[in-house]
Design a protein around this motif. Structure first.
Motif, short mmCIF file in Angstrom:
data_model
loop_
_atom_site.label_atom_id
_atom_site.label_comp_id
_atom_site.label_asym_id
_atom_site.label_seq_id
_atom_site.Cartn_x
_atom_site.Cartn_y
_atom_site.Cartn_z
N ASP A 44 0.80 -1.23 0.00
CA ASP A 44 0.00 0.00 0.00
C ASP A 44 0.84 1.28 0.00
N ALA A 45 2.15 1.16 0.18
CA ALA A 45 3.00 2.35 0.36
C ALA A 45 3.03 3.24 -0.88
N ASP A 46 3.13 2.65 -2.08
CA ASP A 46 3.15 3.48 -3.29
C ASP A 46 1.87 4.29 -3.42
N GLY A 47 0.74 3.63 -3.23
CA GLY A 47 -0.54 4.32 -3.34
C GLY A 47 -0.72 5.38 -2.28
N ALA A 48 -0.27 5.08 -1.06
CA ALA A 48 -0.40 6.05 0.03
C ALA A 48 0.48 7.28 -0.24
N ALA A 49 1.70 7.04 -0.73
CA ALA A 49 2.58 8.17 -1.06
C ALA A 49 1.96 9.01 -2.16
N GLU A 50 1.41 8.34 -3.15
CA GLU A 50 0.76 9.07 -4.25
C GLU A 50 -0.42 9.90 -3.71
N GLN A 51 -1.21 9.32 -2.82
CA GLN A 51 -2.33 10.07 -2.23
C GLN A 51 -1.84 11.31 -1.50
N ALA A 52 -0.74 11.18 -0.78
CA ALA A 52 -0.19 12.33 -0.05
C ALA A 52 0.22 13.44 -1.02
N PHE A 53 0.89 13.07 -2.11
CA PHE A 53 1.32 14.08 -3.08
C PHE A 53 0.14 14.68 -3.84
N VAL A 54 -0.88 13.89 -4.12
CA VAL A 54 -2.07 14.42 -4.79
C VAL A 54 -2.74 15.45 -3.88
N ALA A 55 -2.85 15.12 -2.60
CA ALA A 55 -3.46 16.06 -1.66
C ALA A 55 -2.64 17.35 -1.57
N VAL A 56 -1.32 17.23 -1.56
CA VAL A 56 -0.46 18.41 -1.54
C VAL A 56 -0.63 19.21 -2.83
N ALA A 57 -0.70 18.52 -3.95
CA ALA A 57 -0.88 19.20 -5.25
C ALA A 57 -2.17 20.02 -5.25
N GLN A 58 -3.21 19.48 -4.65
CA GLN A 58 -4.49 20.18 -4.62
C GLN A 58 -4.45 21.42 -3.72
N ARG A 59 -3.56 21.42 -2.74
CA ARG A 59 -3.48 22.53 -1.79
C ARG A 59 -2.22 23.36 -1.96
#
Length: 182
Positions: A44-59
């Motif tokens: 799950d680490a790749d997906g979780a890291a991607e989620q973190a960066f997507v959230a940062v990108a949005q903000r």
């Protein structure tokens, strides 16, 4: 350790895309390791890291230059908590523990470390991982976690004690049993 973005590197002239690209390049490996060490499974680490960066990108436009790393870590912690809750809900208990031979191999040694870290309460594990493994300073950890510096120091001290006890028990369990003289 990845260096944080400086004010000069994230000037207003930089586009949001460049700023995000730089943040990913500098911090992705760190975020992935952090997620793994605080309980996100390897799968799950790749997906979780991607989620973190997507959230940062949005903000990204809301994040002050120079605060990207702290915001990213905080976001990764929230993603990790959701991921861990999801994993726990879907968990299947594996009755087979790593063997003594496997423990000497790198991958299995990391699995043993992860298993030991999992036994620490989350607030202790987080401070321990950020300080001992990722080598962040206490002040930065206090800012990221949102607690006073004294609390970070106290949690780190307790985490070291508990981890030391866990390591002693693990070491004892890996020692060959002495045969009796019958």
């Amino acid at each position: 350790m990845a260096k944080p973005l400086s004010h000069a590197e994230a000037s207003p002239a930089d586009s949001a895309e460049q700023r995000l690209r730089q943040l990913v390049e500098l911090e992705f490996a760190f975020v992935w390791r952090l997620l793994r060490r605080i309980g996100v499974t390897e799968e799950d680490a790749d997906g979780a890291a991607e989620q973190a960066f997507v959230a940062v990108a949005q903000r990204l436009s809301d994040i002050r230059a120079g605060n990207e790393r702290a915001f990213l870590i905080s976001t990764a912690l929230h993603v990790a908590q959701r991921s861990r809750r999801k994993s726990e809900a879907n968990a299947v208990v594996d009755p087979i523990a790593p063997s003594r031979v496997d423990a000497v191999e790198g991958r299995h040694a990391r699995a043993l470390l992860d298993a030991e870290l999992e036994q620490l309460p989350f607030e202790l594990r987080l401070v321990f991982v950020l300080f001992e493994i990722e080598q962040l300073g206490r002040a930065e950890i206090a800012q990221i976690v949102g607690v006073p510096l004294d609390t970070v120091s106290a949690r780190l001290s307790r985490a070291r004690e508990e981890f030391g006890e866990l390591a002693k028990r693990l070491e004892a369990s890996l020692q060959p049993q002495e045969a009796g003289d019958g």
